[in-house]
Design a protein around this motif. Structure first.
Motif, short mmCIF file in Angstrom:
data_model
loop_
_atom_site.label_atom_id
_atom_site.label_comp_id
_atom_site.label_asym_id
_atom_site.label_seq_id
_atom_site.Cartn_x
_atom_site.Cartn_y
_atom_site.Cartn_z
N LEU A 1 0.83 -1.21 0.00
CA LEU A 1 0.00 0.00 0.00
C LEU A 1 0.87 1.26 0.00
O LEU A 1 0.41 2.35 0.38
N SER A 2 2.13 1.10 -0.41
CA SER A 2 3.05 2.22 -0.64
C SER A 2 3.47 2.95 0.63
O SER A 2 3.81 4.14 0.58
N ARG B 1 -10.94 -12.86 0.06
CA ARG B 1 -11.19 -13.28 -1.32
C ARG B 1 -9.99 -13.97 -1.96
O ARG B 1 -10.11 -14.53 -3.05
N SER B 2 -8.85 -13.91 -1.31
CA SER B 2 -7.60 -14.39 -1.91
C SER B 2 -7.12 -15.70 -1.29
O SER B 2 -7.31 -15.95 -0.10
N GLU B 3 -6.47 -16.54 -2.11
CA GLU B 3 -5.82 -17.74 -1.59
C GLU B 3 -4.60 -17.36 -0.77
O GLU B 3 -4.21 -18.08 0.15
N ASP B 4 -3.98 -16.22 -1.11
CA ASP B 4 -2.78 -15.77 -0.42
C ASP B 4 -3.13 -15.05 0.87
O ASP B 4 -4.17 -14.40 0.98
N THR B 5 -2.23 -15.14 1.86
CA THR B 5 -2.43 -14.43 3.12
C THR B 5 -2.49 -12.93 2.87
O THR B 5 -3.33 -12.22 3.43
N VAL B 6 -1.58 -12.43 2.03
CA VAL B 6 -1.62 -11.05 1.55
C VAL B 6 -1.77 -11.11 0.03
O VAL B 6 -0.89 -11.65 -0.65
N SER C 1 -1.45 -10.82 -3.76
CA SER C 1 -0.30 -10.37 -4.54
C SER C 1 -0.61 -9.15 -5.39
O SER C 1 0.29 -8.44 -5.82
N ASP C 2 -1.91 -8.88 -5.62
CA ASP C 2 -2.29 -7.72 -6.43
C ASP C 2 -2.73 -6.54 -5.56
O ASP C 2 -3.27 -5.55 -6.07
N LEU C 3 -2.49 -6.63 -4.26
CA LEU C 3 -2.90 -5.54 -3.37
C LEU C 3 -2.12 -4.26 -3.69
O LEU C 3 -0.90 -4.28 -3.85
N CYS C 4 -2.84 -3.15 -3.78
CA CYS C 4 -2.22 -1.84 -3.97
C CYS C 4 -3.24 -0.80 -3.51
O CYS C 4 -4.40 -1.13 -3.21
#
Length: 311
Positions: A48-49, A281-286, A288-291
């Motif tokens: 998130l920069s 909504r994601s399989e990942d814990t964080v 990968s397309d979070l921004c």
């Protein structure tokens, strides 16, 4: 700058394809993911920069290399982290039933206990009053106290569990932002919380302890927010779930992100809930397309219901 002290794990999940049979081999799927509360929050904020500096303890194995590579790719400052050549990296091993619920788990995070109070003091002493310090309660109590008493920066904490909440029960006066769930809040408050009135009274208690911003997670029922001047309840938007692991850390990261940008309380809570929704909504814990753009667009698609709570 956001300074974070906490765990970095390799998470290993085994999910059975049929009802679990104990004392037997179960056919299923096994996957690995980067985890650890402190690490999850650090990655989320970096995506998130935000400027992030992360302190943890790493062993000498392939898991450590994998975790460190990911963190470096995200430009997270790791100068405060320590490496122990004769230790293994923290591992969280969980067995899930055919519905995806955790049946049993084992956590080997002994390497994080190699951090000393002086290690933590050296790290948190870099933080200024305009920075933010985040700690997870997987740390030993003596490390948490050392950080609390040597940091100029406001402290943000999630108790993580009822047992771990006991580590901070006598030190609430040092915490600026607290995000317990209702059960952890009961441990810290010392009374049960069963009604709106109970929530309000608990909020009053935490304000008297010195907490500036209280966010009590009510699970599917939302979040109760309390400050010296505001008392609000917000309902959780209904969502389908792919993976619940990481949603709590995502919510905490959203709260930190909102404070980092000096947002108002409505913006902070809605950003926190939106970040949790993305994690669910994601399989990942964080994800990968979070921004920042994805987070803000998600917030725009959700319907939030606010209610003032006055008793």
């Amino acid at each position: 700058m956001i300074y974070i002290v906490g765990g970095a794990n390799m998470d290993i999940y085994g999910k059975s394809m049929a009802p679990l049979q104990t004392h037997d081999s179960n056919i299923g799927k096994v996957r690995m993911a980067h985890g650890g509360v402190g690490r999850n929050i650090a990655e989320s904020l970096a995506r998130l920069s935000c400027d992030v500096s992360f302190q943890s303890a790493f062993g000498n194995d392939d898991f450590a290399e994998s975790l460190l590579k990911r963190l470096r790719t995200l430009h997270i400052d790791l100068s405060g982290s320590l490496h122990f050549p004769y230790d293994g990296t923290s591992i969280y091993l969980a067995v899930l039933d055919d519905q995806g619920d955790m049946d049993v788990a084992i956590c080997d995070n002994s390497v994080i206990h190699r951090l000393t109070p002086q290690d933590v003091i050296d790290f948190v002493s870099k933080a200024k009053q305009t920075d933010i310090l985040v700690m997870d309660t997987n740390l030993k109590e003596e490390l948490i106290i050392a950080a609390m008493t040597h940091s100029q920066a406001p402290i943000f904490m999630d108790p993580l569990s009822q047992t771990k909440a006991l580590k901070i029960k006598e030190h609430l006066q040092h915490i600026t932002v607290l995000k317990p769930n209702v059960y952890e809040a009961e441990v810290l408050y010392g009374k049960s919380i069963k009604s709106i009135t109970d929530l309000y009274n608990a909020g009053t208690f935490f304000m008297k302890q010195g907490i500036k911003h209280l966010y009590i997670s009510l699970g599917e029922h939302g979040i109760y927010y309390r400050s010296q001047t505001q008392s609000k309840w917000i309902k959780t938007p209904k969502q389908s779930m792919v993976n619940a692991s990481g949603a709590g850390d995502a919510c905490m990261a959203g709260i930190i992100y909102g404070h980092y940008h000096n947002c108002n309380v409505e913006e902070i809570v809605e950003l926190a809930m939106s970040n949790a929704v993305l994690a669910l909504r994601s399989e990942d814990t964080v994800p990968s397309d979070l921004c920042e753009e994805t987070l803000k667009k998600t917030r725009e698609t959700l319907v939030f219901e606010w209610r003032n709570i006055e008793c």
